[in-house]
Design a protein around this motif. Structure first.
Motif, mmCIF file in Angstrom:
data_model
loop_
_atom_site.group_PDB
_atom_site.id
_atom_site.type_symbol
_atom_site.label_atom_id
_atom_site.label_comp_id
_atom_site.label_asym_id
_atom_site.label_seq_id
_atom_site.Cartn_x
_atom_site.Cartn_y
_atom_site.Cartn_z
ATOM 1 N N VAL A 97 0.302 -1.104 0.431
ATOM 2 C CA VAL A 97 -0.452 -0.168 0.143
ATOM 3 C C VAL A 97 0.863 1.382 -0.162
ATOM 4 O O VAL A 97 1.984 1.562 0.475
ATOM 5 N N LEU A 98 0.778 2.040 -0.669
ATOM 6 C CA LEU A 98 1.332 3.643 -0.904
ATOM 7 C C LEU A 98 0.251 4.591 -0.045
ATOM 8 O O LEU A 98 -0.735 4.953 -0.984
ATOM 9 N N VAL A 99 0.890 4.843 0.370
ATOM 10 C CA VAL A 99 -0.077 6.312 0.780
ATOM 11 C C VAL A 99 1.037 7.562 1.234
ATOM 12 O O VAL A 99 2.017 7.235 1.139
ATOM 13 N N PRO A 100 -0.033 8.728 1.269
ATOM 14 C CA PRO A 100 1.041 9.988 0.975
ATOM 15 C C PRO A 100 1.781 9.957 2.579
ATOM 16 O O PRO A 100 0.702 9.352 3.858
ATOM 17 N N LYS A 101 2.947 10.800 2.838
ATOM 18 C CA LYS A 101 3.712 10.839 3.904
ATOM 19 C C LYS A 101 2.754 11.203 4.495
ATOM 20 O O LYS A 101 1.872 12.709 4.233
ATOM 21 N N ARG A 102 2.588 11.199 5.739
ATOM 22 C CA ARG A 102 1.391 11.580 6.915
ATOM 23 C C ARG A 102 2.147 12.827 7.335
ATOM 24 O O ARG A 102 3.313 13.119 7.680
ATOM 25 N N GLU A 103 1.902 14.565 7.593
ATOM 26 C CA GLU A 103 2.436 15.681 7.798
ATOM 27 C C GLU A 103 2.305 15.581 9.692
ATOM 28 O O GLU A 103 1.998 15.492 10.310
ATOM 29 N N PRO A 104 4.032 15.692 10.049
ATOM 30 C CA PRO A 104 3.856 15.695 11.717
ATOM 31 C C PRO A 104 3.757 17.217 11.692
ATOM 32 O O PRO A 104 3.641 17.966 11.308
ATOM 33 N N VAL A 105 2.929 16.558 13.085
ATOM 34 C CA VAL A 105 2.028 17.410 13.890
ATOM 35 C C VAL A 105 3.275 19.048 14.801
ATOM 36 O O VAL A 105 4.712 18.401 15.068
ATOM 37 N N LEU A 106 3.782 19.665 14.097
ATOM 38 C CA LEU A 106 4.976 20.765 15.114
ATOM 39 C C LEU A 106 5.068 20.843 16.270
ATOM 40 O O LEU A 106 3.391 21.101 17.423
ATOM 41 N N ARG A 107 6.739 20.827 17.219
ATOM 42 C CA ARG A 107 6.389 21.358 18.466
ATOM 43 C C ARG A 107 7.706 22.550 18.486
ATOM 44 O O ARG A 107 7.130 23.338 19.053
ATOM 45 N N GLN A 108 8.329 21.738 17.799
ATOM 46 C CA GLN A 108 9.334 23.458 18.007
ATOM 47 C C GLN A 108 10.046 23.122 16.695
ATOM 48 O O GLN A 108 10.475 22.336 16.117
ATOM 49 N N MET A 109 10.962 24.632 15.952
ATOM 50 C CA MET A 109 11.373 23.933 15.175
ATOM 51 C C MET A 109 12.492 25.706 14.934
ATOM 52 O O MET A 109 12.325 26.240 15.490
ATOM 53 N N VAL A 165 15.514 22.764 11.326
ATOM 54 C CA VAL A 165 15.292 21.563 12.385
ATOM 55 C C VAL A 165 13.873 21.371 13.168
ATOM 56 O O VAL A 165 13.532 22.170 12.991
ATOM 57 N N LEU A 166 12.971 20.378 12.258
ATOM 58 C CA LEU A 166 11.754 20.139 12.928
ATOM 59 C C LEU A 166 11.573 18.869 14.092
ATOM 60 O O LEU A 166 12.468 18.217 13.445
ATOM 61 N N VAL A 167 11.091 19.378 15.103
ATOM 62 C CA VAL A 167 11.044 18.620 15.782
ATOM 63 C C VAL A 167 9.036 18.078 16.075
ATOM 64 O O VAL A 167 8.408 19.015 16.133
ATOM 65 N N GLY A 168 9.328 17.182 15.657
ATOM 66 C CA GLY A 168 7.606 16.814 15.827
ATOM 67 C C GLY A 168 7.046 16.491 17.430
ATOM 68 O O GLY A 168 7.500 15.997 18.147
ATOM 69 N N THR A 169 5.668 16.620 17.640
ATOM 70 C CA THR A 169 4.654 16.102 18.382
ATOM 71 C C THR A 169 5.021 14.768 19.187
ATOM 72 O O THR A 169 4.622 14.589 20.139
ATOM 73 N N ASP A 170 5.742 14.083 17.887
ATOM 74 C CA ASP A 170 5.667 12.194 18.401
ATOM 75 C C ASP A 170 7.335 11.983 18.825
ATOM 76 O O ASP A 170 7.814 10.753 19.096
#
Length: 347
Positions: free
Chosen positions: A130-142, A155-160
């Motif tokens: 299965v090929l699906v779009p890459k899920r956008e990360p939710v921003l915590r810090q950049m 540098v992007l830090v996601g909430t995960d």
């Protein structure tokens, strides 16, 4: 690779051809004239059947792996069968329930997609894709780290907890402190949002002249968000489940082919490109063996179907990969049903 139209074959040739193909897809073994004469109602002698098979071989539809062996369909023959003779079998109630159960199990969407793909793999005895779009990360810090006069590391830090880096070009004439100002603005104003949401909010803030940034800072923030959004759009996620199902009892006799196929599955970028080519149209696409350079050596087939949301958008591609002798009549409708199930999940 084009064979003769099915209408150009005589009734006798079509009957013999169908029996050879269906028997081969069922057993994986070449089919001899004596076998056909015993199991069919053609009322033809083995000698007559051999003559018909010879004619089909000269047309490029059948081949003999060894001099004394029976015949088996070529990739061209399989294409003719799939396009002109195959009678599809809809998934059973149990098969549909197994696929729907995985899609509706709740929890993270990624887990449901993986489970649905695994169910398709198990039911088809192929590897599920299965090929699906890459899920956008939710921003915590950049943040931005200067690398040179005209480049910086975004540098992007996601909430995960994920951390990813990208090199970006800096706007000309960037004043001192602009990197820190832009990073503070992003972290304070845009945290908790996806990249697309962050870009939309930034555009609205700038339009209302409420963004607490000068022109250089705005350009820097826009570039930082843009590189992440474009990167996410261009890197779909490929999920593969059930590779072990490709190593069956028949495959044990052709370990080199299996090894080649498993190597191809490791090269996910090429597989993703192939699946992506199936995004156009509504029907499932079937890639048989040497029709595609990627699988010319392993002798594999791919069945792929676009996953469409209710508004018609293509939100993914689902399919299977297996040997060319897979049960197309059963697996194609199964892929169709899985695509419809995933469409509700991904819409």
């Amino acid at each position: 690779m084009m064979g003769p139209p099915i209408t150009e074959l005589t009734d006798r040739a079509r009957d013999v051809f169908r029996i050879v193909v269906e028997s081969y897809l069922d057993t994986g073994a070449p089919v001899g004239s004596r076998t056909i004469s015993k199991v069919s109602a053609l009322n033809l002698s083995p000698a007559s059947i051999r003559n018909v098979m010879q004619d089909l071989e000269e047309l490029g539809l059948l081949a003999a792996p060894h001099t004394s062996a029976g015949r088996m369909p070529t990739d061209m023959g399989l294409r003719l069968f799939v396009d002109g003779m195959m009678q599809a079998h809809e998934p059973s109630l149990e098969e549909r329930s197994a696929i729907e159960r995985e899609a509706g199990q709740g929890g993270p969407v990624d887990a449901a997609i993986a489970g649905t793909t695994a169910a398709l793999s198990g039911l088809s005895a192929c590897a599920g894709l299965v090929l699906v779009p890459k899920r956008e990360p939710v921003l915590r810090q950049m943040g931005f780290v200067p690398l040179a006069q005209d480049k910086a590391l975004a540098v992007l830090v996601g909430t995960d907890g994920t951390v990813e880096n990208r090199v970006i070009d800096l706007p000309p004439g960037l004043p001192p402190g602009a990197l820190e100002q832009a990073a503070n603005y992003l972290s304070a104003m845009l945290a908790g949002q996806t990249l697309s949401e962050a870009r939309a909010r930034l555009s609205a803030e700038i339009a209302r002249e409420r963004a607490e940034l000068d022109a250089a800072g705005r350009a820097l923030v826009e570039r930082g968000l843009a590189v992440w959004s474009e990167d996410g759009d261009q890197r779909p996620v490929l999920i593969v489940r059930g590779q072990a199902r490709l190593v069956d009892s028949a495959a044990a006799e052709d370990l080199e082919r299996v090894r080649q196929l498993l190597d191809e599955l490791e090269g996910k970028q090429e597989i993703a490109r192939l699946l992506d080519s199936a995004r156009q149209g509504d029907a499932a696409r079937i890639f048989i063996g040497s029709e595609n350079k990627l699988f010319a050596l392993s002798g594999s087939s791919v069945i792929a179907k676009p996953v469409r949301a209710l508004d018609g958008r293509v939100v993914g591609v689902v399919g299977v990969i297996g040997p060319t002798r897979l049960n197309y009549a059963r697996v194609v409708p199964m892929v169709d049903f899985t695509a419809a199930t995933l469409a509700r999940l991904l819409a």
